[in-house]
Design a protein around this motif. Structure first.
Motif, PDB file in Angstrom:
ATOM      1  N   LEU A  35      35.163  48.135  39.323  1.00 13.70           N
ATOM      2  CA  LEU A  35      34.118  47.011  39.250  1.00 13.70           C
ATOM      3  C   LEU A  35      33.350  46.994  40.685  1.00 13.70           C
ATOM      4  CD1 LEU A  35      36.767  44.054  38.696  1.00 13.70           C
ATOM      5  CD2 LEU A  35      35.226  45.161  36.957  1.00 13.70           C
ATOM      6  N   VAL A  36      32.035  46.799  40.459  1.00 12.90           N
ATOM      7  CA  VAL A  36      31.031  46.988  41.321  1.00 12.90           C
ATOM      8  C   VAL A  36      30.089  45.935  41.319  1.00 12.90           C
ATOM      9  CG1 VAL A  36      30.906  49.524  41.219  1.00 12.90           C
ATOM     10  CG2 VAL A  36      29.412  48.205  39.685  1.00 12.90           C
ATOM     11  N   ARG A  37      29.685  45.719  42.558  1.00 13.44           N
ATOM     12  CA  ARG A  37      28.374  44.643  42.437  1.00 13.44           C
ATOM     13  C   ARG A  37      27.183  45.220  43.018  1.00 13.44           C
ATOM     14  NH1 ARG A  37      29.548  41.515  47.451  1.00 13.44           N
ATOM     15  NH2 ARG A  37      30.842  43.179  48.134  1.00 13.44           N
ATOM     16  N   ARG A  38      26.034  44.508  42.677  1.00 10.04           N
ATOM     17  CA  ARG A  38      24.554  45.135  42.563  1.00 10.04           C
ATOM     18  C   ARG A  38      24.208  44.674  44.235  1.00 10.04           C
ATOM     19  NH1 ARG A  38      20.166  44.873  38.080  1.00 10.04           N
ATOM     20  NH2 ARG A  38      21.585  46.334  37.007  1.00 10.04           N
ATOM     21  N   PHE A  94      39.777  37.676  44.686  1.00 11.12           N
ATOM     22  CA  PHE A  94      38.301  38.277  44.546  1.00 11.12           C
ATOM     23  C   PHE A  94      37.635  37.372  43.659  1.00 11.12           C
ATOM     24  CE2 PHE A  94      35.852  41.662  42.329  1.00 11.12           C
ATOM     25  CZ  PHE A  94      35.012  41.683  43.363  1.00 11.12           C
ATOM     26  N   ILE A  95      38.179  37.160  42.381  1.00 13.93           N
ATOM     27  CA  ILE A  95      37.170  36.223  41.467  1.00 13.93           C
ATOM     28  C   ILE A  95      36.786  35.058  42.025  1.00 13.93           C
ATOM     29  CG2 ILE A  95      37.477  35.301  39.185  1.00 13.93           C
ATOM     30  CD1 ILE A  95      37.347  38.576  39.121  1.00 13.93           C
ATOM     31  N   GLN A  96      37.710  34.423  42.864  1.00 10.43           N
ATOM     32  CA  GLN A  96      37.628  33.010  43.464  1.00 10.43           C
ATOM     33  C   GLN A  96      36.464  33.217  44.476  1.00 10.43           C
ATOM     34  OE1 GLN A  96      41.276  31.709  44.888  1.00 10.43           O
ATOM     35  NE2 GLN A  96      41.886  30.649  42.889  1.00 10.43           N
ATOM     36  N   GLN A  97      36.557  34.292  45.353  1.00 13.24           N
ATOM     37  CA  GLN A  97      35.519  34.724  46.172  1.00 13.24           C
ATOM     38  C   GLN A  97      34.066  34.667  45.617  1.00 13.24           C
ATOM     39  OE1 GLN A  97      36.366  37.445  49.242  1.00 13.24           O
ATOM     40  NE2 GLN A  97      34.437  37.778  49.926  1.00 13.24           N
ATOM     41  N   LEU A  98      34.049  35.584  44.531  1.00 15.37           N
ATOM     42  CA  LEU A  98      32.895  35.924  43.735  1.00 15.37           C
ATOM     43  C   LEU A  98      32.299  34.454  43.209  1.00 15.37           C
ATOM     44  CD1 LEU A  98      33.690  38.727  41.504  1.00 15.37           C
ATOM     45  CD2 LEU A  98      32.023  39.016  43.392  1.00 15.37           C
ATOM     46  N   GLN A  99      33.240  33.542  42.497  1.00 14.75           N
ATOM     47  CA  GLN A  99      32.603  32.404  42.285  1.00 14.75           C
ATOM     48  C   GLN A  99      32.205  31.427  43.370  1.00 14.75           C
ATOM     49  OE1 GLN A  99      36.087  31.092  40.386  1.00 14.75           O
ATOM     50  NE2 GLN A  99      35.504  31.870  38.196  1.00 14.75           N
ATOM     51  N   LYS A 100      32.711  31.422  44.438  1.00 15.80           N
ATOM     52  CA  LYS A 100      31.956  30.592  45.667  1.00 15.80           C
ATOM     53  C   LYS A 100      30.573  31.192  46.130  1.00 15.80           C
ATOM     54  CE  LYS A 100      36.604  29.250  47.704  1.00 15.80           C
ATOM     55  NZ  LYS A 100      37.713  29.503  48.685  1.00 15.80           N
ATOM     56  N   THR A 101      30.613  32.528  46.142  1.00 17.58           N
ATOM     57  CA  THR A 101      29.373  33.100  46.590  1.00 17.58           C
ATOM     58  C   THR A 101      28.361  33.183  45.437  1.00 17.58           C
ATOM     59  OG1 THR A 101      30.274  35.224  46.607  1.00 17.58           O
ATOM     60  CG2 THR A 101      30.467  34.088  48.586  1.00 17.58           C
ATOM     61  N   ASP A 159      29.008  38.506  52.593  1.00 14.29           N
ATOM     62  CA  ASP A 159      30.078  38.452  51.616  1.00 14.29           C
ATOM     63  C   ASP A 159      31.264  37.480  51.992  1.00 14.29           C
ATOM     64  OD1 ASP A 159      28.617  40.243  50.158  1.00 14.29           O
ATOM     65  OD2 ASP A 159      30.099  41.679  50.553  1.00 14.29           O
ATOM     66  N   GLU A 160      31.415  37.171  53.325  1.00 14.20           N
ATOM     67  CA  GLU A 160      32.371  36.254  53.864  1.00 14.20           C
ATOM     68  C   GLU A 160      32.128  34.853  53.521  1.00 14.20           C
ATOM     69  OE1 GLU A 160      35.437  36.752  54.867  1.00 14.20           O
ATOM     70  OE2 GLU A 160      35.626  38.764  54.842  1.00 14.20           O
ATOM     71  N   THR A 161      32.880  33.907  53.219  1.00  9.44           N
ATOM     72  CA  THR A 161      32.702  32.533  52.995  1.00  9.44           C
ATOM     73  C   THR A 161      32.900  31.804  54.482  1.00  9.44           C
ATOM     74  OG1 THR A 161      34.931  32.247  52.268  1.00  9.44           O
ATOM     75  CG2 THR A 161      33.092  32.369  50.705  1.00  9.44           C
ATOM     76  N   GLY A 162      34.000  32.614  55.312  1.00 11.83           N
ATOM     77  CA  GLY A 162      34.195  31.871  56.657  1.00 11.83           C
ATOM     78  C   GLY A 162      33.686  32.655  57.715  1.00 11.83           C
ATOM     79  N   SER A 163      34.354  32.743  58.987  1.00 14.82           N
ATOM     80  CA  SER A 163      33.835  33.546  59.984  1.00 14.82           C
ATOM     81  C   SER A 163      34.134  34.796  59.987  1.00 14.82           C
ATOM     82  CB  SER A 163      34.403  32.784  61.305  1.00 14.82           C
ATOM     83  OG  SER A 163      36.044  33.023  61.086  1.00 14.82           O
ATOM     84  N   CYS A 164      33.260  35.703  60.650  1.00 13.20           N
ATOM     85  CA  CYS A 164      33.617  37.127  60.434  1.00 13.20           C
ATOM     86  C   CYS A 164      33.934  37.799  61.606  1.00 13.20           C
ATOM     87  CB  CYS A 164      32.524  37.924  59.652  1.00 13.20           C
ATOM     88  SG  CYS A 164      32.673  39.497  59.150  1.00 13.20           S
TER      89      CYS A 164
END
Length: 449
Positions: free
Chosen positions: A36-39, A150-157, A302-307
């Motif tokens: 699985l890859v992202r563009r 991972f799927i949940q993070q993709l949906q959030k972003t 990519d992070e939804t919180g702090s990094c």
């Protein structure tokens, strides 16, 4: 070197298709079938889509089927194998004789010599393909695990996901060598910086292991609830320019794109200008630092919180420290600007990066930016063609600066003469656009006074 080889393979095999070269040998295992890859974000200077790894395969995010059937049967070595073997060869041998007169205070120096370049390689490849009908059948047997982090993070972003379904891999171990010899003190990519006499040799070699992925094709996944499918015709954003026989529309679109992505940099303080420029110059010199900064900025986006941003590199420490204490909103904008800049620089050759660094020292980036903009005003998108630019843009205080600039532009596919006449040697818009975006950011950061 790996990037040059894989790009060359794609240009030979599929120059106008959607085959994507793998840029780093360290990442090749993450672009195998069913990975699985992202563009990456789109940009006018990137002629083909770029992808980044996710560390996951399709099987990792699917729920078990009723018969607990594995996806291993879909792989090329399993049932339904569809593979072909072929060989790609390339050989280059060149010699350049010449001289270069420079005025280096307080004396004048005349450089003479010759440069020879030789490289050749032959690589045996295998094309592996997972039939799309098999993937279509799998979607009725295995549902998506919507509770996977991972799927949940993709949906959030709100990010799209793609699956690798075709690869080109090496069928045996291959070694590549590139050998350059400079006699005297004439080196095309160093120009005024190399004044030593004698002979200079540079030899590069690299071994690519068997079953290494050098290129791939991917198709978008459509995920809804627990179902998933293949998006054969993904919606593309319509072009913001109209091709009318000139390049005005494209240049306007490029200016908008660059400003939208990098405008936040203009609001930095003078101290931050210095810090940002120091880091950009460092990654232009060191590929490892380039990859480190790229990965950290992508992690921020990519992070939804702090990094947390930390590094062992003194060249990046000040930059990451200043980003660490920025507000989340500002951090995202700055990370986006840095990522866009790195993407543009990544489209340039190593020699162009060296010449850009020298241009910064000579303080001629602003004039180079105007020159490249004037080139983009012409229709260089549609192959070869003659045109002219304002000769005053090629007028520098020293001849070495003019030679440096002409060489840098030529590496993007446009050959210039001192009188402003020019010829497009190939479809050069993307390469020149990447040079424009790079010069824009360097000009912005270097004019902090």
């Amino acid at each position: 070197m790996f990037k040059k080889v894989t790009q060359s393979i794609v240009n030979e095999m599929d120059p106008r298709g959607d085959l994507v070269p793998v840029h780093s040998i360290l990442d090749h295992e993450h672009f195998r079938p069913l990975c699985l890859v992202r563009r990456k974000r789109k940009a006018l200077f990137r002629p083909s889509p770029g992808y980044k790894q996710t560390w996951y395969r399709l099987d990792d995010v699917l729920l078990p089927g009723e018969d607990d059937k594995s996806t291993d049967s879909l792989f090329p070595n399993g049932g339904g194998q569809d593979s072909r073997q072929f060989t790609v060869k390339k050989s280059i041998s060149d010699r350049v004789d010449g001289s270069l007169s420079l005025c280096v205070e307080p004396i004048s120096v005349e450089l003479k010599g010759a440069t020879s370049l030789s490289k050749g390689w032959s690589i045996k490849l295998e094309k592996n393909h997972i039939p799309v009908p098999k993937l279509e059948a799998l979607k009725t047997e295995r549902k998506i695990n919507v509770n996977h982090s991972f799927i949940q993070q993709l949906q959030k972003t709100d990010q799209n996901l793609y699956i690798v379904h075709e690869t080109v891999e090496t069928s045996e171990e291959t070694t590549f060598e590139e050998f350059t010899t400079a006699e005297g003190s004439f080196m095309t990519h160093l120009y005024a910086k190399f004044h030593a006499k004698g002979t200079r040799e540079n030899k590069q070699s690299m071994t690519i292991p068997k079953s290494c992925t050098v290129a791939f094709r991917a198709i978008q996944l459509a995920i809804t609830d627990r179902s998933w499918g293949l998006q054969y015709f993904p919606e593309e954003h319509r072009s913001v320019f109209v091709s009318d026989g000139s390049s005005q529309g494209k240049l306007g679109a490029l200016k908008v794109e660059v400003k939208e992505n990098c405008q936040i940099l203009s609001s930095l303080s003078s101290d931050l200008f210095v810090i940002f420029l120091k880091a950009i110059k460092a990654v232009m010199r060191d590929r490892n630092l380039f990859q480190e900064l790229t990965q950290k900025m992508e992690a921020v986006l990519d992070e939804t919180g702090s990094c947390e941003l930390k590094t062992e590199s003194p060249d990046l420490k000040d930059l990451l420290s200043s980003l660490q204490y920025s507000s989340r909103q500002l951090l995202l904008k700055l990370a986006g600007a840095i990522t866009y800049t790195l993407d543009a620089l990544d489209e340039l050759t190593e020699d162009q990066l060296l010449l850009l660094l020298e241009s910064l020292e000579e303080k001629i980036v602003s004039q180079q930016l105007k020159l490249v903009e004037s080139i983009l005003e012409h229709d260089i998108e549609h192959g070869k063609g003659h045109f002219s630019v304002d000769a005053s843009l090629l007028s520098f205080s020293q001849e070495k600066e003019q030679k440096l600039t002409i060489a840098m532009v030529e590496m993007s596919g446009v050959k210039l003469q001192k009188d402003g006449s020019a010829v497009c040697m190939e479809k050069a818009f993307s390469a020149v656009a990447a040079l424009y975006a790079s010069l824009y950011v360097l000009d912005l950061l270097s004019n902090s006074d």
